[in-house]
Design an enzyme around this catalytic site. Structure first.
Site, PDB file in Angstrom:
ATOM      1  N   GLU A  47       0.820  -1.207   0.000  1.00  0.00           N
ATOM      2  CA  GLU A  47       0.000   0.000   0.000  1.00  0.00           C
ATOM      3  C   GLU A  47       0.857   1.263   0.000  1.00  0.00           C
ATOM      4  O   GLU A  47       0.515   2.253  -0.643  1.00  0.00           O
ATOM      5  CB  GLU A  47      -0.956  -0.004   1.189  1.00  0.00           C
ATOM      6  CG  GLU A  47      -2.089  -1.011   1.067  1.00  0.00           C
ATOM      7  CD  GLU A  47      -2.956  -0.769  -0.160  1.00  0.00           C
ATOM      8  OE1 GLU A  47      -3.057   0.387  -0.620  1.00  0.00           O
ATOM      9  OE2 GLU A  47      -3.536  -1.737  -0.676  1.00  0.00           O
TER      10      GLU A  47
ATOM     11  N   TYR B  51      -6.539   6.565   4.108  1.00  0.00           N
ATOM     12  CA  TYR B  51      -6.637   5.533   3.084  1.00  0.00           C
ATOM     13  C   TYR B  51      -5.852   4.281   3.479  1.00  0.00           C
ATOM     14  O   TYR B  51      -6.363   3.156   3.412  1.00  0.00           O
ATOM     15  CB  TYR B  51      -6.124   6.040   1.726  1.00  0.00           C
ATOM     16  CG  TYR B  51      -5.866   4.881   0.804  1.00  0.00           C
ATOM     17  CD1 TYR B  51      -6.919   4.242   0.175  1.00  0.00           C
ATOM     18  CD2 TYR B  51      -4.573   4.355   0.647  1.00  0.00           C
ATOM     19  CE1 TYR B  51      -6.715   3.124  -0.612  1.00  0.00           C
ATOM     20  CE2 TYR B  51      -4.355   3.243  -0.133  1.00  0.00           C
ATOM     21  CZ  TYR B  51      -5.423   2.627  -0.764  1.00  0.00           C
ATOM     22  OH  TYR B  51      -5.212   1.505  -1.510  1.00  0.00           O
TER      23      TYR B  51
ATOM     24  N   ASP C  55      -9.301   4.866  -2.951  1.00  0.00           N
ATOM     25  CA  ASP C  55      -8.146   5.331  -3.714  1.00  0.00           C
ATOM     26  C   ASP C  55      -8.645   5.965  -5.011  1.00  0.00           C
ATOM     27  O   ASP C  55      -9.856   6.075  -5.249  1.00  0.00           O
ATOM     28  CB  ASP C  55      -7.149   4.197  -3.972  1.00  0.00           C
ATOM     29  CG  ASP C  55      -7.557   3.297  -5.133  1.00  0.00           C
ATOM     30  OD1 ASP C  55      -8.776   3.211  -5.446  1.00  0.00           O
ATOM     31  OD2 ASP C  55      -6.672   2.674  -5.733  1.00  0.00           O
TER      32      ASP C  55
ATOM     33  N   CYS D 203     -12.425   0.422 -15.716  1.00  0.00           N
ATOM     34  CA  CYS D 203     -12.928   1.802 -15.641  1.00  0.00           C
ATOM     35  C   CYS D 203     -11.750   2.758 -15.456  1.00  0.00           C
ATOM     36  O   CYS D 203     -11.646   3.490 -14.472  1.00  0.00           O
ATOM     37  CB  CYS D 203     -13.923   1.921 -14.487  1.00  0.00           C
ATOM     38  SG  CYS D 203     -14.876   3.453 -14.504  1.00  0.00           S
TER      39      CYS D 203
ATOM     40  N   CYS E 152     -15.964  -0.147 -21.319  1.00  0.00           N
ATOM     41  CA  CYS E 152     -17.320  -0.367 -20.813  1.00  0.00           C
ATOM     42  C   CYS E 152     -17.883  -1.719 -21.238  1.00  0.00           C
ATOM     43  O   CYS E 152     -18.703  -2.312 -20.522  1.00  0.00           O
ATOM     44  CB  CYS E 152     -18.245   0.760 -21.263  1.00  0.00           C
ATOM     45  SG  CYS E 152     -17.793   2.378 -20.592  1.00  0.00           S
TER      46      CYS E 152
ATOM     47  N   CYS F 269     -17.210  -4.180 -18.576  1.00  0.00           N
ATOM     48  CA  CYS F 269     -17.552  -3.787 -17.208  1.00  0.00           C
ATOM     49  C   CYS F 269     -18.767  -4.563 -16.697  1.00  0.00           C
ATOM     50  O   CYS F 269     -19.807  -4.597 -17.361  1.00  0.00           O
ATOM     51  CB  CYS F 269     -17.831  -2.289 -17.146  1.00  0.00           C
ATOM     52  SG  CYS F 269     -18.274  -1.707 -15.488  1.00  0.00           S
TER      53      CYS F 269
ATOM     54  N   CYS G 121     -24.463   1.752 -14.933  1.00  0.00           N
ATOM     55  CA  CYS G 121     -23.556   2.893 -14.785  1.00  0.00           C
ATOM     56  C   CYS G 121     -24.259   4.200 -15.166  1.00  0.00           C
ATOM     57  O   CYS G 121     -24.685   4.393 -16.309  1.00  0.00           O
ATOM     58  CB  CYS G 121     -22.324   2.703 -15.652  1.00  0.00           C
ATOM     59  SG  CYS G 121     -21.183   4.117 -15.626  1.00  0.00           S
TER      60      CYS G 121
END
Length: 315
Positions: free
Chosen positions: A60, A143, A161, A216, A223, A226, A232
């Site tokens: 991270e 975060y 994020d 995305c 798309c 997705c 969406c």
């Protein structure tokens, strides 16, 4: 981390019950993303069980503003050298900066070293499970604490994020990009979208992040691949162009950041103090070079010594 083969189908409120503009049932949204993640998640070392909480924490820190392809080799070397926080804590902070290499934003190395020292001193060398204790570690922000708690311990936290924020902005809010900085409204939305079950919530966090990283994306979104394209809000609205503040571009060439990187490269490659003259050779413009060096000293990344010598920090 391996994805679950099924998703709890317990009843949950619709998004219409929350202050968000989307109307799809939450369980359907969650299961679509989590099932997609089970089939498409990248096999990354910090997702494997053997990585443990420390491996998740290291990843991270390294992945902030840095792509996976650049992180992978440094991550592997880091964990081979320092498999536990106590191993890193024994070293001088300058060794963390040296091992950070060219990942960029090297203050992250100092912060990770500071967190390792605190984990060793306060928690017996084990990354704490409690979110508040994670947040209290030096160098750990909102975060990172949420990400470690979620990805390492399977807890229920909103993990926001850049990738997740973009997915939520498009799929739920109906805009192309999120604001430049995380807002209270985004945090509220993320909490409204969070599954109630801890395990499902942690998979939702990982899945929505992976969806933003692979499908995305900021440019050339896919798309057709997705799992939530049919729901969406941005796609259904015809993909309206971003009309908010201009997106911040990241320039590098000729900036103080580039000069700082060149100066640090000299010090990383040297295992003894370096004279001012060696640093002077890396950049032609003396005022900018001096400003960059002063900034490195102020940030604790470079230690000045008597006689115009410099080295990576020793303490």
């Amino acid at each position: 981390m391996t994805a679950p083969t099924n998703t709890p189908q317990t009843e949950a409120p619709h998004l219409a019950d929350h202050p968000v503009p989307h109307q799809a049932p939450l369980p359907a949204l969650h299961s679509s993303v989590i099932d997609w993640f089970a089939d498409h998640a990248r096999d990354l070392p910090w997702r494997r069980p053997e990585a443990g909480p420390w491996g998740v924490m290291v990843s991270e820190f390294m992945l902030q503003q840095t792509p996976v392809s650049r992180v992978l080799p440094v991550y592997e070397q880091w964990l081979a050298r320092w498999p536990r926080p106590a191993d890193l804590a024994k070293e001088a902070p300058g060794e963390a900066v040296r091992a950070w290499g060219r990942l960029g934003y090297p203050r992250r190395a100092l912060r990770l070293h500071g967190a390792a020292v605190a984990i060793t001193e306060r928690h017996g060398g084990d990354v704490p499970t409690d979110h508040a204790q994670l947040l209290a570690l030096p160098g750990i922000g909102e975060y990172t604490a949420a990400a470690v708690a979620s990805f390492a311990y399977g807890q229920r936290h909103a993990v926001l994020d850049t990738n997740v924020r973009r997915v939520f902005a498009r799929a739920v809010t109906g805009v192309q990009y999120p604001p430049n900085a995380t807002t209270a409204a985004e945090r509220k939305l993320a909490r409204a979208l969070l599954p109630e079950d801890e395990h499902t919530a942690s998979r939702w966090a990982a899945g929505s992040m992976e969806l933003g990283a692979l499908v995305c994306t900021a440019k050339n979104e896919s798309c057709h691949r997705c799992p939530i394209a049919a729901q969406c809000a941005w796609r259904l609205a015809g993909k309206p162009e971003h009309d908010g503040p201009p997106r911040r571009g990241q320039t590098y060439a000729g900036t103080d950041r580039q000069v700082r990187g060149k100066l640090l490269a000299v010090l990383r490659e040297a295992h003894a103090p370096v004279p001012q003259s060696a640093l002077d050779r890396v950049w032609h413009e003396p005022v900018q070079r001096a400003r960059a060096l002063d900034g490195l000293v102020a940030d604790g990344l470079v230690e000045p010594l008597p006689g115009g010598m410099y080295r990576l920090p020793s303490s």
